[in-house]
Design a protein around this motif. Structure first.
Motif, PDB file in Angstrom:
ATOM      1  N   ALA A  26       0.812  -1.225   0.000  1.00 52.67           N
ATOM      2  CA  ALA A  26       0.000   0.000   0.000  1.00 52.67           C
ATOM      3  C   ALA A  26       0.840   1.267   0.000  1.00 52.67           C
ATOM      4  O   ALA A  26       0.302   2.375  -0.021  1.00 52.67           O
ATOM      5  N   THR A  27       2.160   1.121   0.013  1.00 49.20           N
ATOM      6  CA  THR A  27       3.055   2.284   0.001  1.00 49.20           C
ATOM      7  C   THR A  27       3.610   2.497  -1.401  1.00 49.20           C
ATOM      8  O   THR A  27       4.257   1.618  -1.966  1.00 49.20           O
ATOM      9  N   LYS A  28       3.342   3.665  -1.952  1.00 46.73           N
ATOM     10  CA  LYS A  28       3.887   3.994  -3.266  1.00 46.73           C
ATOM     11  C   LYS A  28       5.389   4.208  -3.124  1.00 46.73           C
ATOM     12  O   LYS A  28       5.838   5.052  -2.342  1.00 46.73           O
ATOM     13  N   ALA A  29       6.161   3.437  -3.852  1.00 45.79           N
ATOM     14  CA  ALA A  29       7.609   3.516  -3.685  1.00 45.79           C
ATOM     15  C   ALA A  29       8.332   3.225  -4.997  1.00 45.79           C
ATOM     16  O   ALA A  29       7.919   2.362  -5.767  1.00 45.79           O
ATOM     17  N   CYS A 223      -1.711   3.983   8.925  1.00 52.11           N
ATOM     18  CA  CYS A 223      -0.297   3.809   9.279  1.00 52.11           C
ATOM     19  C   CYS A 223       0.610   4.406   8.206  1.00 52.11           C
ATOM     20  O   CYS A 223       1.587   5.100   8.517  1.00 52.11           O
ATOM     21  N   VAL A 224       0.288   4.138   6.949  1.00 56.14           N
ATOM     22  CA  VAL A 224       1.124   4.646   5.854  1.00 56.14           C
ATOM     23  C   VAL A 224       1.119   6.173   5.835  1.00 56.14           C
ATOM     24  O   VAL A 224       2.183   6.813   5.790  1.00 56.14           O
ATOM     25  N   GLY A 229       4.528   7.796   4.602  1.00 58.46           N
ATOM     26  CA  GLY A 229       4.523   7.152   3.300  1.00 58.46           C
ATOM     27  C   GLY A 229       3.459   7.750   2.397  1.00 58.46           C
ATOM     28  O   GLY A 229       2.656   8.583   2.824  1.00 58.46           O
ATOM     29  N   ILE A 230       3.453   7.327   1.145  1.00 60.01           N
ATOM     30  CA  ILE A 230       2.421   7.743   0.186  1.00 60.01           C
ATOM     31  C   ILE A 230       1.520   6.541  -0.055  1.00 60.01           C
ATOM     32  O   ILE A 230       1.955   5.495  -0.547  1.00 60.01           O
ATOM     33  N   TYR A 231       0.238   6.673   0.310  1.00 62.66           N
ATOM     34  CA  TYR A 231      -0.698   5.557   0.245  1.00 62.66           C
ATOM     35  C   TYR A 231      -1.163   5.359  -1.183  1.00 62.66           C
ATOM     36  O   TYR A 231      -1.520   6.299  -1.885  1.00 62.66           O
TER      37      TYR A 231
END
Length: 235
Positions: A26-29, A223-224, A229-231
């Motif tokens: 779910a984290t854009k990476a 949480c993200v 983080g970027i969801y």
């Protein structure tokens, strides 16, 4: 600035594995450094939460979990998540120990639920149900909480304890039958209010319909976003 997420897991271990996987997906990476900084303590020896509640041993259970919270704080964790719905009987204590930095799966799921309807079914353990954890959160969000009848609740517990916790995929037909009864009660959605049911959903593509609202997914999203983080999920 990213914040470090502490997780008390092991309740059960497979559910913790799914939670970590969901956080990653779910984290854009584009590189490792775009992901969250996470410390996951899989404390499988924690006594069963429902059994402890039913036996009146909540303070003994809390003493164990409080040590885990302090350990994660001492390791530099800024926020805390506990991917076990029944453990949220202690959510106020978690939040106090974390100085307001506890991310409640129940509160996040209830907030998501109000966007899909007003009559929400809740499928979880007897311990979660006994303390009406979701009922309180849903009512705060203007929703009505609906629990399964006695026979269906026994079916939910069977899936959780006799199947998923024993490493089985879970009886999809039994689960769908329970859900058909919840639909007949007028539920606009059901919250999968046990992380073993999150594992069940992860095992079957048939449960991808948003009518099955996974509390773990709601926790993942917050949480993200909270920890920097970027969801990129679907909630």
């Amino acid at each position: 600035m990213k914040k470090t997420l502490g997780i008390i897991g092991g309740m059960g271990p497979e559910a913790s594995e799914v939670f970590y996987l969901k956080l990653t997906q779910a984290t854009k990476a584009e590189k490792d450094q775009d992901h969250l900084n996470i410390l996951l303590w899989s404390h499988a020896d924690i006594p069963d939460r429902t059994a402890s509640i039913e036996a009146g041993k909540t303070e003994e259970l809390w003493a164990i979990m409080a040590k885990d919270v302090q350990m994660l704080k001492d390791c530099g964790c800024d926020y805390l998540a506990v991917p076990c719905n029944t453990s949220h009987v202690f959510q106020d204590r978690f939040n106090t120990m974390m100085g307001g930095h506890f991310i409640s799966m129940i509160d996040e799921a209830a907030a998501c639920a109000k966007t899909v309807g007003t009559t929400i079914g809740v499928l979880g353990t007897d311990g979660t149900r006994m303390n009406d954890l979701y009922g309180k959160a849903l009512r705060r969000n203007g929703c009505t909480c609906v629990y399964p009848d006695k026979e269906d609740q026994e079916g939910v517990m069977h899936i959780i304890y006799d199947q998923i916790k024993k490493g089985q995929r879970g009886d999809l037909s039994l689960f769908l039958n329970i859900c058909s009864h919840m639909k007949a009660k007028g539920c606009d959605a059901v919250i999968l209010a046990c992380t073993e049911l999150s594992v069940l959903k992860n095992n079957y593509a048939e449960l991808s319909d948003p009518w099955y609202l996974d509390a773990m997914d709601a926790l993942v999203k917050t949480c993200v976003t909270t920890c920097g983080g970027i969801y990129q999920g679907n909630l």
